[in-house]
Design a protein around this motif. Sequence first.
Motif, mmCIF file in Angstrom:
data_model
loop_
_atom_site.group_PDB
_atom_site.id
_atom_site.type_symbol
_atom_site.label_atom_id
_atom_site.label_comp_id
_atom_site.label_asym_id
_atom_site.label_seq_id
_atom_site.Cartn_x
_atom_site.Cartn_y
_atom_site.Cartn_z
ATOM 1 N N SER A 124 0.826 -1.209 0.000
ATOM 2 C CA SER A 124 0.000 0.000 0.000
ATOM 3 C C SER A 124 0.860 1.258 0.000
ATOM 4 O O SER A 124 0.571 2.234 -0.712
ATOM 5 C CB SER A 124 -0.934 0.008 1.217
ATOM 6 O OG SER A 124 -2.006 -0.886 1.032
ATOM 7 N N LYS A 125 1.936 1.255 0.796
ATOM 8 C CA LYS A 125 2.810 2.425 0.835
ATOM 9 C C LYS A 125 3.471 2.658 -0.514
ATOM 10 O O LYS A 125 3.640 3.800 -0.959
ATOM 11 C CB LYS A 125 3.878 2.266 1.925
ATOM 12 C CG LYS A 125 3.421 2.677 3.310
ATOM 13 C CD LYS A 125 4.577 2.808 4.272
ATOM 14 C CE LYS A 125 4.088 3.316 5.628
ATOM 15 N NZ LYS A 125 5.210 3.483 6.604
ATOM 16 N N TRP A 128 0.918 4.294 -2.676
ATOM 17 C CA TRP A 128 0.721 5.702 -2.309
ATOM 18 C C TRP A 128 1.872 6.558 -2.823
ATOM 19 O O TRP A 128 1.662 7.673 -3.312
ATOM 20 C CB TRP A 128 0.588 5.844 -0.793
ATOM 21 C CG TRP A 128 -0.735 5.458 -0.222
ATOM 22 C CD1 TRP A 128 -0.996 4.472 0.684
ATOM 23 C CD2 TRP A 128 -2.004 6.057 -0.513
ATOM 24 N NE1 TRP A 128 -2.332 4.408 0.974
ATOM 25 C CE2 TRP A 128 -2.988 5.383 0.259
ATOM 26 C CE3 TRP A 128 -2.421 7.100 -1.352
ATOM 27 C CZ2 TRP A 128 -4.325 5.715 0.216
ATOM 28 C CZ3 TRP A 128 -3.768 7.442 -1.391
ATOM 29 C CH2 TRP A 128 -4.703 6.747 -0.616
ATOM 30 N N SER A 278 -1.564 11.383 -0.450
ATOM 31 C CA SER A 278 -0.604 10.279 -0.339
ATOM 32 C C SER A 278 0.319 10.453 0.854
ATOM 33 O O SER A 278 0.669 9.486 1.529
ATOM 34 C CB SER A 278 0.223 10.172 -1.627
ATOM 35 O OG SER A 278 -0.599 9.919 -2.738
ATOM 36 N N ALA A 281 -1.561 9.531 3.899
ATOM 37 C CA ALA A 281 -1.754 8.080 3.891
ATOM 38 C C ALA A 281 -0.503 7.337 4.323
ATOM 39 O O ALA A 281 -0.571 6.366 5.088
ATOM 40 C CB ALA A 281 -2.179 7.626 2.489
#
Length: 299
Positions: A124-125, A128, A278, A281
Amino acid sequence: MDHQQDKSGVIQLVSAMVLSGTIGIFVTEAHQEAFNVVFFRCLFGAICLTAFCLIKGYLKLSYFTKKTTLLIALGGVCIVFNWVFLFKSYGLTSITMGTVLYHTQPFYVVLLGIPLFKERVSPSKILWICLAFVGMVFVTNLQSGDLKGAYVEGVLYSLAAAFLYGIATIVAKRLKGIPPHLIALCQITLGMALLYPFTTLQAVPLAGNHWFWLAGLGLIHTCIMYILMYSAFQKLDTAKIAVLSFIYPAVAMFIDFILYGTRLTPFQGLGVTLIFLSSIAVNRNWNFAFVGQKKAAVP
């Protein structure tokens, strides 16, 4: 008591971020070369922080070991040249552009942690970060075929500033038990020595209102702002700090629009949104619903 501390921390950090948002005005209105601006920021900031550290009793040699001294020096090199590059970017692009691109810094911290500390980055990172760099392309309008060399140079300066700040952030995390105000004082004092060979101090007029702007960068944006910011960091959790930190670019963009008429196209506005979303996040470890995540074991 905890609620009061949290409230106090929020007020301090909001104040610090609002002050941060005015840095571009002071740099622009000083009408000086970036190296001169940062030199005087360090000079006036060192005077004010020395007084603060004396009052607080922070000036102790016991804080310094060979390791901490080297880390402080490394962080100092990154901090002062990060300022130089950021201020150069203002003149070549705009305060808005320089500030927005400067806020890609959290992604460099994550990316640098992979080779330096063997940190694992979630899918996920990575997504992002990729989304943020898509936003960067939108913001800078790099897909345009009529970009000027000076503009591209300004973009690169702001990204270099963000990269150096990312290194400084990693270094700062390894400096435990030392008052951050003392670290800042040491770094800007070192900064004056580092920057002096690059300055053109003889070209700075002895009289003029540029001294107001230069002194303001030292007193307001290096002393007062840092005192507020570091005090808030001790009271707030990381997630809240990450969100409130976006007050800085929001204020900078608003002031740049009001004073200098800088406008973003809808396409660039989308890019700004992608970068800021982002960044929040990544700081708050938000996951994409469609990306598989390891579930924690239930005892």
